[in-house]
Design an enzyme around this catalytic site. Structure first.
Site, PDB file in Angstrom:
ATOM      1  N   ASP A 134       0.798  -1.331   0.071  1.00 30.33           N
ATOM      2  CA  ASP A 134      -0.477  -0.511   0.040  1.00 30.33           C
ATOM      3  C   ASP A 134       0.500   1.031   0.428  1.00 30.33           C
ATOM      4  O   ASP A 134       2.207   1.074   1.210  1.00 30.33           O
ATOM      5  CB  ASP A 134      -0.845  -0.331   1.267  1.00 30.33           C
ATOM      6  CG  ASP A 134      -2.093   0.806   1.021  1.00 30.33           C
ATOM      7  OD1 ASP A 134      -2.120   1.616   0.883  1.00 30.33           O
ATOM      8  OD2 ASP A 134      -3.291   0.333   1.620  1.00 30.33           O
ATOM      9  N   ASP A 170      -2.610   2.877  -6.274  1.00 34.93           N
ATOM     10  CA  ASP A 170      -1.842   2.879  -5.291  1.00 34.93           C
ATOM     11  C   ASP A 170      -2.234   1.757  -4.290  1.00 34.93           C
ATOM     12  O   ASP A 170      -1.142   1.905  -2.835  1.00 34.93           O
ATOM     13  CB  ASP A 170      -1.966   3.835  -4.251  1.00 34.93           C
ATOM     14  CG  ASP A 170      -3.449   3.852  -3.754  1.00 34.93           C
ATOM     15  OD1 ASP A 170      -4.144   3.081  -3.916  1.00 34.93           O
ATOM     16  OD2 ASP A 170      -3.324   4.581  -2.689  1.00 34.93           O
ATOM     17  N   GLU A 171      -2.232   0.159  -5.251  1.00 37.06           N
ATOM     18  CA  GLU A 171      -2.202  -0.682  -3.860  1.00 37.06           C
ATOM     19  C   GLU A 171      -1.475  -2.279  -4.914  1.00 37.06           C
ATOM     20  O   GLU A 171      -2.957  -1.817  -5.815  1.00 37.06           O
ATOM     21  CB  GLU A 171      -3.581  -0.917  -2.640  1.00 37.06           C
ATOM     22  CG  GLU A 171      -4.815  -1.031  -3.376  1.00 37.06           C
ATOM     23  CD  GLU A 171      -5.550  -1.260  -2.392  1.00 37.06           C
ATOM     24  OE1 GLU A 171      -5.430  -2.726  -1.578  1.00 37.06           O
ATOM     25  OE2 GLU A 171      -6.233   0.038  -1.984  1.00 37.06           O
TER      26      GLU A 171
END
Length: 394
Positions: free
Chosen positions: A11, A106-107
């Site tokens: 993350d 974003d993860e």
DNA sequence: TCTGGGGTCCTAGGACCC
DNA sequence: TCTGGGGTCCTAGGACCC
């Protein structure tokens, strides 16, 4: 019984802020808020930890964030940089495992099962993954490690920022026990409210209800909730799946009931959606319209077409018909959205094989030319009269 | 306080078909 | 006149996620 898997959840730490800091190092160490301007109708997309110390959270209205943290630097989002960095992150991760699933910009989830000889213990896997991301992108991340996706994700959430947390197989239930039910993905504000009304404030309390107790309290999905509360989750780490819908929407600076203005917005949104469909080689069979009144009352309307389309004009006409047949004329709107669902890959439709009429062929060439210009010079380089008028107002 | 924009998934009713 | 069961598609709304 299969041997336990080793799943990493990576993350990125306040992703947008970190990307902006790479391009403007003067932002490092200061409270930074990425989102709309402080007095706009926008919300916070990402806040640095310096800003979070003042109570600023993502999804919070910018005006409120500004009140909480007047010294924050507001940076407008959407330079198109984020997708580029997201791709770099994905590349870095693929050097660690062939099984990488980007869950969002974003993860990501990595299935590291069987890479022990290569990378070492789970914690070493995590360290080396973080190093790879840092080396390739310069960006910080947090890493959760566990025997399944859910536990890995919860772990990464608890160790942010720049942290790492490993939950070994067999420790899932104990790890989850003290946490709030809202930590479980899928349990949002509404579900948490219902649980609270029943006096349930920890995941441990859900565990203690047992499978049968959960079924009685929560109905058919109760048993699934109980299993997840115990730390079980069977979802595998797969590859990214095909998109199911394409949509664009916009909230106006000020509410409007002006038919001409609204028609211009619909035209503009239809062109965006059409362009994205064509770029992806997709056709939409269902056109959806979303409209929100001043008081936030939100509606959707949909129509399924006889023939799938990626033509701006068809999208616009359909969306406009839906809008004019549904909306209450004098009530101001604050948002409009246009979308396509029921998607087919181009060529998948059988109608095309029957031979397109000459008119369609001409239209297709025109749209192709428009897309080519936009590729080179940006979206605004080509617009219809109606959407141009809308752009000039906004 | 006043609520973005991009999505996914689920539910539920009604139409329609066999 | 009173009435099945199953399946699929369409539509609208809502919860949820980043």
């Amino acid at each position: 019984m299969q041997p336990p898997r080793t799943i990493l959840h990576v993350d990125m730490d306040c992703f947008y802020v970190s990307v902006e800091r790479l391009h403007d190092p003067s932002l490092v160490g200061r409270p930074v808020i990425v989102g709309g301007p402080p007095n706009s109708r926008g919300v916070v997309a990402s806040a640095s930890y310096e800003a979070r110390a003042f109570g600023v959270r993502s999804a919070m209205p910018c005006s409120q964030a500004h009140r909480l943290c007047p010294d924050a630097v507001f940076v407008s989002s959407g330079h198109g940089r984020y997708s580029e960095y997201s791709r770099k992150v994905a590349e870095a991760l693929r050097t660690m495992s062939p099984l990488v699933e980007m869950a969002s910009q974003d993860e990501a989830y990595l299935d590291m099962t069987g890479t022990e000889r290569l990378w070492g213990s789970p914690v070493q896997m995590g360290e080396r993954t973080r190093e790879a991301v840092r080396r390739e992108t310069g960006l910080p991340c947090s890493i959760g490690i566990g025997p399944n996706r859910m536990v890995a994700k919860i772990a990464s959430g608890l160790c942010k920022p720049a942290g790492m947390l490993w939950v070994p197989a067999g420790c899932e239930a104990e790890f989850l026990r003290p946490l709030a039910p809202g930590e479980m993905p899928g349990v949002g504000t509404k579900a948490q409210e219902r649980l609270r009304a029943l006096g349930i404030g920890t995941i441990g309390q859900i565990q203690d209800l047992g499978a049968e107790g959960c079924r009685q309290l929560f109905g058919p999905h109760g048993e699934e909730l109980w299993r997840r509360a115990c730390g079980e989750s069977s979802a595998v780490v797969g590859h990214d799946e095909a998109v199911k819908s394409v949509s664009n929407e916009t909230t106006f600076d000020r509410d409007s009931a002006d038919a001409e203005f609204l028609a211009g917005v619909v035209a503009h949104l239809s062109e965006k959606v059409g362009g994205r469909l064509r770029a992806a080689g997709l056709l939409a069979r269902t056109v959806t319209l979303k409209y929100r009144y001043a008081g936030f009352e939100t509606h959707t309307a949909a129509r399924t077409l006889d023939a799938p389309t990626c033509d701006d004009r068809v999208l616009r006409r359909t969306a406009l018909e839906l809008l004019e047949s549904r909306r209450t004329p004098d009530r101001p709107l604050r948002l409009l959205g246009v979308g396509g669902t029921n998607l087919l890959a181009e060529g998948e439709g059988q109608l095309d094989l029957l031979g397109a009429p000459a008119d369609d062929e001409k239209r297709r060439k025109l749209l192709g030319a428009i897309d080519a210009v936009r590729d080179k010079h940006g979206f605004s380089a080509v617009q219809t009269a109606a959407s141009r008028r809308e752009e000039e107002r906004g």
